[in-house]
Write a protein that holds these residues in place. Structure first.
Motif, mmCIF file in Angstrom:
data_model
loop_
_atom_site.group_PDB
_atom_site.id
_atom_site.type_symbol
_atom_site.label_atom_id
_atom_site.label_comp_id
_atom_site.label_asym_id
_atom_site.label_seq_id
_atom_site.Cartn_x
_atom_site.Cartn_y
_atom_site.Cartn_z
ATOM 1 N N GLY A 157 0.804 -1.223 0.000
ATOM 2 C CA GLY A 157 0.000 0.000 0.000
ATOM 3 C C GLY A 157 0.827 1.258 0.000
ATOM 4 O O GLY A 157 0.325 2.346 -0.323
ATOM 5 N N PHE A 185 -0.145 5.001 1.163
ATOM 6 C CA PHE A 185 -1.082 5.878 0.465
ATOM 7 C C PHE A 185 -2.387 6.087 1.237
ATOM 8 O O PHE A 185 -3.090 7.073 1.003
ATOM 9 C CB PHE A 185 -1.401 5.317 -0.921
ATOM 10 N N ASN A 186 -2.739 5.164 2.129
ATOM 11 C CA ASN A 186 -3.993 5.300 2.858
ATOM 12 C C ASN A 186 -4.008 6.535 3.747
ATOM 13 O O ASN A 186 -5.081 7.016 4.133
ATOM 14 C CB ASN A 186 -4.261 4.048 3.695
ATOM 15 N N TYR A 191 -2.644 9.984 0.782
ATOM 16 C CA TYR A 191 -3.659 10.393 -0.186
ATOM 17 C C TYR A 191 -4.670 11.341 0.454
ATOM 18 O O TYR A 191 -5.121 12.310 -0.177
ATOM 19 C CB TYR A 191 -4.368 9.164 -0.747
ATOM 20 N N MET A 211 -1.751 7.031 -7.806
ATOM 21 C CA MET A 211 -1.659 6.203 -6.609
ATOM 22 C C MET A 211 -1.961 4.745 -6.935
ATOM 23 O O MET A 211 -1.212 3.832 -6.535
ATOM 24 C CB MET A 211 -2.627 6.707 -5.537
ATOM 25 N N LEU A 212 -3.039 4.509 -7.675
ATOM 26 C CA LEU A 212 -3.442 3.135 -7.987
ATOM 27 C C LEU A 212 -2.399 2.420 -8.847
ATOM 28 O O LEU A 212 -2.112 1.233 -8.633
ATOM 29 C CB LEU A 212 -4.797 3.134 -8.692
ATOM 30 N N SER A 224 0.827 1.611 -6.659
ATOM 31 C CA SER A 224 0.556 0.604 -5.639
ATOM 32 C C SER A 224 0.182 -0.749 -6.253
ATOM 33 O O SER A 224 0.497 -1.794 -5.685
ATOM 34 C CB SER A 224 -0.569 1.086 -4.716
ATOM 35 N N ASN A 249 -5.507 -4.898 -1.564
ATOM 36 C CA ASN A 249 -4.798 -3.627 -1.688
ATOM 37 C C ASN A 249 -5.646 -2.616 -2.464
ATOM 38 O O ASN A 249 -5.774 -1.449 -2.059
ATOM 39 C CB ASN A 249 -3.465 -3.842 -2.399
ATOM 40 N N LEU A 293 -7.260 1.139 -1.105
ATOM 41 C CA LEU A 293 -7.002 2.402 -1.785
ATOM 42 C C LEU A 293 -8.289 3.058 -2.279
ATOM 43 O O LEU A 293 -8.460 4.277 -2.182
ATOM 44 C CB LEU A 293 -6.045 2.173 -2.952
ATOM 45 N N THR A 325 -10.081 4.514 0.546
ATOM 46 C CA THR A 325 -9.407 5.747 0.948
ATOM 47 C C THR A 325 -9.864 6.917 0.100
ATOM 48 O O THR A 325 -10.064 8.036 0.599
ATOM 49 C CB THR A 325 -7.878 5.571 0.824
ATOM 50 N N ASP A 326 -10.059 6.683 -1.204
ATOM 51 C CA ASP A 326 -10.576 7.745 -2.081
ATOM 52 C C ASP A 326 -11.971 8.189 -1.635
ATOM 53 O O ASP A 326 -12.273 9.388 -1.609
ATOM 54 C CB ASP A 326 -10.613 7.248 -3.523
#
Length: 522
Positions: free
Chosen positions: A80, A83-84, A87, A106-107, A110, A153, A157, A160-161
């Protein structure tokens, strides 16, 4: 619609509140409740599946699954790339037009890491090293680890978005769909097909696939496939130390299980793993929703004039609430175990209160680390977690061979106490807080005494025991709630007195100020 209504209601109430401390407290409570619906459902799904696992897997097989689960979670934390958290910070700093590019970048980075990490983990599991590590022939399950790492994973992410967008409805819907799919497929593979540990992993893969497809559809309504390395670089610098802290946090809990598997038996690992799964009720009710809400409010609180006092008060109130929830689960643990497991897993009851204490420490790391986050000292998590992991490993090495599961849990508690203590002490150098030690000691002693009394007077699942457990819990909650209300009133009166004194002083200064009169030319 219900979630949006609750979120708007909470925002309206907090906007009309004049007390900054109460405003932040209400915001934290309302956000935690909204995200409880989504993030809590993930944990609920894991707990709901415990009866299925414990009825179709032997304690030894459950021990194998526990070790595999740890490996997957650790690898997901690594790939990850932090980024959690990074971001969430960069999302509010970039322009609206760049946010889709930020998500894509990010995607992509990762996902490449997940492909490498998942493939590596599958290769290790299929080797002789993996076979010795898992204490079983893992070749029939090794390949499942690759899609698990990749899918879980992506799920983290994409959620998180949605957190960054504050889209609680989509967050909750994605979590619910994923859990329902995982439950349905797990029933098929485990109960019908009798696939054992492999069936558990296949059910999890199927549920993750459904959830990720839904989240991709939600997050990419208007796709923009551009990539920007310039956006990713600062996120990596901020997030890489957090990978280490996440990894060390998992190893704090995982290390004891490997010591237990070495010095004990797989049955003991299975008992311990079942206890951890059920203690996740605490994670569902408190840790996950609070952690999601805290990430969005932590930097907002820093803008208040009395932010230090607000953080200090929140530490005491969070500890009080976490201890109350842990006490409730511990008192009713015989009934909970009777619902979620078979009698074969009863030995896990002896270690269960200690596992709940681990969850309490996990909650406290959020307010304890506030100074390090506010002053951008995330690199200090490296030595903090190194010392904490060393503390846990040494404690497990000393205690587990003699005390078994109890020693294993004690090692985890020692590691987490080291995390919270070091974060608090080091954070004081950069952002001083004023802890109310009297209130903290009062809450700890009250809950500890109630737990001892409850386990002695009402240790079973009979109606009389359940009524006694409920009455004792009600007394403790009333005492803690009364203290919290009295403490807030005291804080409020002191705050009003300070503001009144400041206003009077300002008015006196205005009256004493001599303004120059008009000048006249002669």
């Amino acid at each position: 619609m219900i979630l949006r209504g609750l979120s708007k209601l909470g925002a309206t109430v907090t906007e009309r509140c004049e007390d900054p401390f109460l405003t932040m407290l209400l915001s934290l409570a309302s956000d935690s409740f909204v995200y409880f619906i989504g993030s809590g459902v993930i944990g609920v799904g894991n707990v709901v599946l415990v009866p299925l696992y414990t009825r179709y897997l032997s304690p030894a097989e459950f021990g194998v699954y526990t070790l595999v689960d740890i490996a997957v979670l650790v690898m997901v934390a690594v790939v990850g790339l932090g980024f959690n958290m990074s971001y969430l910070r960069w999302y509010v700093e970039v322009s609206e037009g760049q946010r889709s590019v930020l998500l894509n970048s990010m995607l992509l980075v990762s996902t490449i890491a997940a492909l490498l990490g998942g493939g590596g983990l599958a290769g290790i599991a299929a080797s002789l090293v993996g076979e010795k590590w898992l204490q079983t022939g893992p070749k029939n399950i090794a390949w499942t680890l690759f899609p698990l790492v990749l899918l879980e994973n992506l799920q983290v992410l994409l959620l998180t978005d949605l957190r960054a967008r504050r889209d609680a409805v989509a967050f909750s819907l994605g979590s619910v769909i994923r859990v329902l799919g995982m439950i349905g497929f797990s029933l098929w593979f485990v109960a019908v097909q009798k696939e054992g540990v492999r069936g558990v992993l296949l059910g999890r893969i199927a549920g993750d696939t459904i959830g990720v497809l839904l989240l991709l559809w939600v997050c990419f309504q208007h796709p923009d496939l551009h990539f920007s390395w310039e956006l990713v670089k600062p996120m990596l610098r901020y997030g890489l130390p957090l990978i280490y802290s996440s990894l060390m946090a998992m190893l704090l809990d995982a290390s004891g299980r490997y010591f237990l598997s070495h010095y004990g038996t797989l049955e003991q690992v299975g008992f311990y793993g079942a206890g951890i799964k059920i203690s996740n009720l605490m994670r569902v009710m408190v840790v996950q929703p609070f952690g999601v809400a805290w990430g969005g409010l932590m930097f907002r609180i820093a803008k208040q004039s009395d932010a230090e006092l607000i953080y200090s008060k929140l530490f005491a109130y969070i500890l009080t609430a976490a201890l109350a929830v842990a006490l409730g689960i511990a008192l009713f643990s015989p009934t909970i175990f009777a619902l979620f497991t078979t009698p074969a897993y009863t030995p896990a009851l002896q270690v269960f209160p200690l596992l709940l204490l681990v969850q309490v420490c996990t909650v406290l790391q959020y307010p304890a680390s506030v100074g390090l986050y506010l002053k951008e000292k995330t690199h200090l998590f490296l030595p903090i977690y190194a010392v904490a992991l060393a503390t846990a490993v040494v404690s497990n090495r000393v205690l587990t061979p003699t005390y078994g599961m109890i020693g294993c849990a004690a090692g985890s508690i020692a590691g987490w106490i080291a995390v919270v203590g070091l974060e608090s002490v080091i954070g004081q150098r950069y952002y001083a807080l004023h802890y109310d030690w009297g209130a903290i000691v009062f809450a700890v002693l009250l809950v500890s005494g109630a737990l001892v009394v409850g386990r002695h007077w009402a240790p079973g699942v009979h109606l009389r025991h359940i009524l006694l457990q409920g009455a004792l819990l009600l007394v403790v909650i009333t005492a803690l709630g009364g203290w919290s209300f009295w403490d807030y009133r005291r804080y409020r009166m002191r705050s009003l007195s300070s503001r009144t004194s400041s206003l009077i002083s300002h008015q006196e200064a205005e009256r004493c100020h001599v303004r120059p009169g008009p000048t006249h030319e002669i």
